[in-house]
Motif scaffolding. Structure first.
Motif, short mmCIF file in Angstrom:
data_model
loop_
_atom_site.label_atom_id
_atom_site.label_comp_id
_atom_site.label_asym_id
_atom_site.label_seq_id
_atom_site.Cartn_x
_atom_site.Cartn_y
_atom_site.Cartn_z
N PHE A 107 0.85 -1.20 0.00
CA PHE A 107 0.00 0.00 0.00
C PHE A 107 0.89 1.25 0.00
O PHE A 107 0.61 2.22 -0.69
CB PHE A 107 -0.91 0.06 1.24
CG PHE A 107 -2.01 -0.97 1.29
CD1 PHE A 107 -2.70 -1.34 0.15
CD2 PHE A 107 -2.37 -1.57 2.50
CE1 PHE A 107 -3.72 -2.28 0.20
CE2 PHE A 107 -3.39 -2.51 2.56
CZ PHE A 107 -4.06 -2.87 1.41
N ASN A 108 1.93 1.22 0.83
CA ASN A 108 2.82 2.38 0.95
C ASN A 108 3.64 2.62 -0.31
O ASN A 108 3.92 3.76 -0.67
CB ASN A 108 3.74 2.22 2.17
CG ASN A 108 3.02 2.65 3.44
OD1 ASN A 108 3.05 3.82 3.79
ND2 ASN A 108 2.34 1.72 4.08
N VAL A 109 4.04 1.55 -0.99
CA VAL A 109 4.74 1.71 -2.26
C VAL A 109 3.80 2.37 -3.26
O VAL A 109 4.12 3.38 -3.89
CB VAL A 109 5.20 0.33 -2.81
CG1 VAL A 109 5.77 0.48 -4.23
CG2 VAL A 109 6.23 -0.31 -1.89
N LYS A 110 2.60 1.80 -3.39
CA LYS A 110 1.64 2.27 -4.40
C LYS A 110 1.22 3.72 -4.20
O LYS A 110 1.09 4.47 -5.17
CB LYS A 110 0.40 1.36 -4.39
CG LYS A 110 0.66 0.00 -5.03
CD LYS A 110 -0.63 -0.82 -5.06
CE LYS A 110 -0.43 -2.13 -5.81
NZ LYS A 110 -1.59 -3.04 -5.64
N ILE A 111 1.00 4.11 -2.95
CA ILE A 111 0.54 5.47 -2.69
C ILE A 111 1.60 6.49 -3.13
O ILE A 111 1.27 7.58 -3.59
CB ILE A 111 0.14 5.67 -1.19
CG1 ILE A 111 -0.91 6.76 -1.05
CG2 ILE A 111 1.33 5.97 -0.29
CD1 ILE A 111 -2.31 6.28 -0.95
N ASN A 112 2.88 6.11 -3.02
CA ASN A 112 3.94 7.02 -3.43
C ASN A 112 4.10 7.09 -4.94
O ASN A 112 4.54 8.11 -5.48
CB ASN A 112 5.26 6.61 -2.77
CG ASN A 112 5.33 7.04 -1.32
OD1 ASN A 112 4.94 8.16 -0.98
ND2 ASN A 112 5.77 6.14 -0.44
N LEU A 113 3.77 5.99 -5.62
CA LEU A 113 3.95 5.95 -7.08
C LEU A 113 3.17 7.07 -7.78
O LEU A 113 3.62 7.60 -8.80
CB LEU A 113 3.50 4.60 -7.64
CG LEU A 113 4.40 3.39 -7.32
CD1 LEU A 113 3.87 2.15 -8.02
CD2 LEU A 113 5.85 3.65 -7.72
N SER A 114 2.02 7.43 -7.18
CA SER A 114 1.17 8.44 -7.82
C SER A 114 1.86 9.81 -7.90
O SER A 114 1.45 10.67 -8.69
CB SER A 114 -0.16 8.56 -7.08
OG SER A 114 0.08 8.84 -5.72
N SER A 115 2.92 10.04 -7.10
CA SER A 115 3.60 11.34 -7.14
C SER A 115 4.89 11.30 -7.95
O SER A 115 5.60 12.31 -8.05
CB SER A 115 3.96 11.82 -5.73
OG SER A 115 2.96 11.52 -4.81
N ILE A 116 5.23 10.13 -8.51
CA ILE A 116 6.52 10.00 -9.22
C ILE A 116 6.32 10.14 -10.73
O ILE A 116 5.37 9.59 -11.30
CB ILE A 116 7.20 8.66 -8.84
CG1 ILE A 116 7.61 8.71 -7.36
CG2 ILE A 116 8.42 8.38 -9.72
CD1 ILE A 116 8.11 7.41 -6.81
N LYS A 117 7.24 10.90 -11.35
CA LYS A 117 7.10 11.19 -12.79
C LYS A 117 7.96 10.28 -13.66
O LYS A 117 7.66 10.10 -14.84
CB LYS A 117 7.45 12.66 -13.04
CG LYS A 117 6.43 13.62 -12.45
CD LYS A 117 6.94 15.06 -12.47
CE LYS A 117 5.98 15.99 -11.74
NZ LYS A 117 6.62 17.28 -11.43
N ASP A 118 9.04 9.77 -13.11
CA ASP A 118 10.02 8.97 -13.87
C ASP A 118 9.39 7.63 -14.32
O ASP A 118 9.24 6.71 -13.53
CB ASP A 118 11.24 8.75 -12.97
CG ASP A 118 12.32 7.89 -13.60
OD1 ASP A 118 12.06 7.25 -14.64
OD2 ASP A 118 13.43 7.87 -13.04
N GLU A 119 9.08 7.57 -15.62
CA GLU A 119 8.35 6.40 -16.15
C GLU A 119 9.14 5.10 -16.02
O GLU A 119 8.55 4.04 -15.79
CB GLU A 119 7.94 6.64 -17.61
CG GLU A 119 6.66 7.44 -17.79
CD GLU A 119 5.41 6.79 -17.18
OE1 GLU A 119 5.38 5.55 -17.06
OE2 GLU A 119 4.48 7.53 -16.80
#
Lengths: 208, 208
Positions: free
Chosen positions: A163-175
């Protein structure tokens, strides 16, 4: 350090109105508890003539368990520290274009670290699940219940970390980073689900 | 008291070669962590104009969460104490018929208590699961991850507690007691599984 607080103090701190510690540190702690219970089963199996045929394997499981427990305990504070770095980056000045650009870069960097940390927690929990299954299968049956609790606790740690990994992914731009992490999640999720199912099935056999 | 140990010390004690604390106390702790995270979400929702329509409900959830957290923290030591009583009963003298009879009676009594304690843990975890689902649905979305971890941790606490109930049932002779507990397990298991499924589905929607 969070792990030097009392259990009571840690739970109070978790319940408080501060953003950290939160679910990330809790996931790491759940993993540590799972690892500790697998080690406990090893301690009740080690050196007992009744279980002489599995002594080498038990020694190996215990060693892996100790390393995982230590890593996961480090991640309890590690996750909160990584979160604090993200908060710090968000507080950087954003008046000039240069400031905006630097702030954005720092936010991205910190968020990547705050993503990789729970990913490590998830990986460690997958390893704990494997140990739980082994000790539930070959360990002293008097501690079967502890082995089973090791499994469900480590699985909760895994789920919480993801859950914690996924929630952070939404703020990352590096594809490239995003794709790599998403691929990793799929592999880990599959491994964790399989181990969890085997643990529950085995627990049903030996506990009821 | 176990809850007055440091987090580190508790995990070490768990991993050690002493029979208690074990899976039972761990299950209670997992439940406490779940309750604490639901309270945290309430603290991030309470008093915020953005969530004005759910303030009354959040206040109620927080109050229930605090009571459940306190109960579950008590059960961390409670489970280990109940286990110790069983061990004490097994150590009673068994030379004469009178001694044998008294010992057997005390073992049955202590084992019943050691069964009812994790049953209380399981019941409390079911209540925590309901709170997790509510805060995941109506709480501040910034803490959705903490709400989801609250859910998976409380579910692990539930599963762990039920393992502990079941393992003790095998030593109990009182058929009325056995049937009552078995019926209760079925009801609780159904409630816990349903809440857990709803939490996972909701977490998928809001976290990914």
């Amino acid at each position: 350090m969070l792990v030097n607080k009392t259990v009571c103090g840690f739970v109070e701190e978790l319940a408080s109105n501060s953003a950290a510690p939160g679910g990330g540190s809790t996931a790491a702690l759940a993993g540590s508890l799972g690892a500790a219970l697998s080690i406990m089963v090893c301690n009740f199996t080690e050196g007992k003539p009744k279980f002489s045929s599995v002594q080498d394997e038990i020694t190996q499981i215990k060693q892996k368990g100790l390393a995982l427990k230590n890593d996961l305990m480090d991640y309890v504070d590690g996750d909160t520290n990584a979160f604090d770095e993200v908060m710090k980056a968000y507080k950087l000045p954003k008046e000039t274009d240069a400031e905006k650009s630097l702030r954005s870069e720092k936010i991205q960097e910190a968020t990547k670290q705050a993503t990789l940390l729970p990913l490590k927690v998830a990986e460690s929990c997958v390893e704990v699940l494997k140990l739980s299954l082994k000790v539930l299968t070959i360990g002293n049956p008097n501690t079967a219940c502890d082995a089973a609790v090791s499994g469900v606790t480590a699985y909760a740690g895994f789920q919480g970390a993801i859950f914690n990994v996924k929630i952070n992914l939404s703020s990352i731009k590096d594809e490239t980073f995003l794709q790599k992490v998403r691929d990793k999640i799929l592999v880990l999720q599959d491994e964790a689900d399989k181990s969890n199912q085997l643990i529950l099935a085995r627990a049903k056999e030996v506990i009821g």
